[in-house]
Write an enzyme that holds these catalytic residues in place. Structure first.
Site, PDB file in Angstrom:
ATOM      1  N   HIS A  89       4.558  -8.480  -4.485  1.00  0.00           N
ATOM      2  CA  HIS A  89       3.205  -8.789  -4.006  1.00  0.00           C
ATOM      3  C   HIS A  89       2.819 -10.236  -4.298  1.00  0.00           C
ATOM      4  CE1 HIS A  89       1.903  -4.592  -3.198  1.00  0.00           C
ATOM      5  NE2 HIS A  89       2.804  -4.310  -4.121  1.00  0.00           N
ATOM      6  N   GLU A 107       0.517 -11.886  -2.950  1.00  0.00           N
ATOM      7  CA  GLU A 107      -0.937 -11.996  -2.828  1.00  0.00           C
ATOM      8  C   GLU A 107      -1.662 -11.715  -4.137  1.00  0.00           C
ATOM      9  OE1 GLU A 107      -0.025  -7.690  -2.130  1.00  0.00           O
ATOM     10  OE2 GLU A 107       0.949  -9.598  -1.705  1.00  0.00           O
ATOM     11  N   ILE A 157       5.317  -3.603  -7.870  1.00  0.00           N
ATOM     12  CA  ILE A 157       4.591  -2.350  -8.059  1.00  0.00           C
ATOM     13  C   ILE A 157       5.226  -1.308  -7.150  1.00  0.00           C
ATOM     14  CG2 ILE A 157       2.356  -1.184  -7.913  1.00  0.00           C
ATOM     15  CD1 ILE A 157       1.071  -4.018  -8.150  1.00  0.00           C
ATOM     16  N   ARG A 158       5.912  -0.334  -7.741  1.00  0.00           N
ATOM     17  CA  ARG A 158       6.643   0.665  -6.945  1.00  0.00           C
ATOM     18  C   ARG A 158       7.468  -0.034  -5.867  1.00  0.00           C
ATOM     19  NH1 ARG A 158       2.538   4.357  -4.453  1.00  0.00           N
ATOM     20  NH2 ARG A 158       4.396   5.173  -3.480  1.00  0.00           N
ATOM     21  N   ARG A 168      12.721   2.926  -0.856  1.00  0.00           N
ATOM     22  CA  ARG A 168      11.386   2.978  -1.461  1.00  0.00           C
ATOM     23  C   ARG A 168      11.486   3.154  -2.978  1.00  0.00           C
ATOM     24  NH1 ARG A 168       7.933   7.268   2.011  1.00  0.00           N
ATOM     25  NH2 ARG A 168       7.602   7.893  -0.133  1.00  0.00           N
ATOM     26  N   GLY A 177       0.861  -1.177   0.000  1.00  0.00           N
ATOM     27  CA  GLY A 177       0.000   0.000   0.000  1.00  0.00           C
ATOM     28  C   GLY A 177       0.896   1.225   0.000  1.00  0.00           C
ATOM     29  N   GLU A 178       0.700   2.114   0.936  1.00  0.00           N
ATOM     30  CA  GLU A 178       1.514   3.318   1.055  1.00  0.00           C
ATOM     31  C   GLU A 178       2.187   3.274   2.420  1.00  0.00           C
ATOM     32  OE1 GLU A 178       2.305   6.570   2.303  1.00  0.00           O
ATOM     33  OE2 GLU A 178       3.611   6.349   0.573  1.00  0.00           O
ATOM     34  N   SER A 179       3.492   3.107   2.433  1.00  0.00           N
ATOM     35  CA  SER A 179       4.214   2.847   3.680  1.00  0.00           C
ATOM     36  C   SER A 179       4.111   3.977   4.699  1.00  0.00           C
ATOM     37  CB  SER A 179       5.683   2.526   3.394  1.00  0.00           C
ATOM     38  OG  SER A 179       6.336   3.609   2.759  1.00  0.00           O
ATOM     39  N   CYS A 214       5.995  -5.513   0.135  1.00  0.00           N
ATOM     40  CA  CYS A 214       6.172  -4.204  -0.488  1.00  0.00           C
ATOM     41  C   CYS A 214       6.159  -3.101   0.580  1.00  0.00           C
ATOM     42  CB  CYS A 214       5.139  -3.985  -1.588  1.00  0.00           C
ATOM     43  SG  CYS A 214       5.571  -2.648  -2.725  1.00  0.00           S
TER      44      CYS A 214
END
EC number: 4.3.3.6
Length: 191
Positions: A172, A174, A136-137, A109, A48-50, A81
């Site tokens: 990821h 998942e 992803i990123r 990051r 998500g967004e760390s 991630c």
């Protein structure tokens, strides 16, 4: 609560982790408050967004409780991630970002590029065999401390690491149908 795994559900792709656990016949419990950790032996921290995950975990009292449980050895962690970033001891270039700091790793990051540079890659994990990684990123583990084992690499950079009962991936798992890494985490957690 044997057979129940907590999934940090503050932000990010926690639903996908719940589905991955369901495919393995494991009940997933959404964790949004520190009280939700009670009785759990394992917690997954999703992508998500760390920064957001770190701020909310601190605000809701989850950070201190998770750190305490990990340090006493009663909670296994799997960070994917952004989750891996939150687990790390240091975040390169972001010294003030909230983090758990239990994984002896220095993480960068977005090391593999921005959102538009996302990609998928077939990887090989030591002792686990081949699997597919969705990046992803994605962060990169730039430096690892003593006791951190590299399980998989991409272009010479660690992308899957383990320290005791802590598992962290730059990708990821998942988002694939392969249960291999979730099953491995369950074994680490003794479930």
């Amino acid at each position: 609560m044997r057979g129940v795994v907590g999934v940090l559900a503050l932000q990010g792709d926690f639903r996908e982790h719940k589905e991955a656990l369901k495919r393995l016949g494991i009940e997933a419990k959404e964790v949004r408050k520190k009280e939700h950790l009670e009785g759990l032996k394992a917690l997954i921290v999703p992508g998500g967004e760390s920064t957001t995950i770190g701020k909310l975990a601190r605000e809701y009292g989850i950070e201190d409780e998770v750190r305490k449980r990990v340090e006493e050895g009663s909670l296994a962690l799997f960070g994917t991630c952004a989750g891996a970033i939150w687990l790390a001891k240091e975040i390169v270039g972001y010294p003030e970002q909230p983090r758990l700091g239990v994984l002896e790793a220095w993480v960068e990051r977005n090391a593999f590029g921005r959102q538009v540079e996302s990609f998928e890659e077939d990887l090989e994990a030591r002792g686990l065999g081949p699997f597919h990684g969705v990046f992803i990123r994605a962060p990169a583990f730039r430096k690892l401390g003593e006791g951190v084992e590299v399980l998989a690499e991409l272009n010479g950079l660690p992308v899957l690491v383990r320290q005791g009962k802590i598992l962290a991936s730059a990708f990821h798992p998942e988002l694939t149908q392969d249960p291999k890494l979730h099953r491995y985490f369950l074994e680490l957690a003794g479930l």
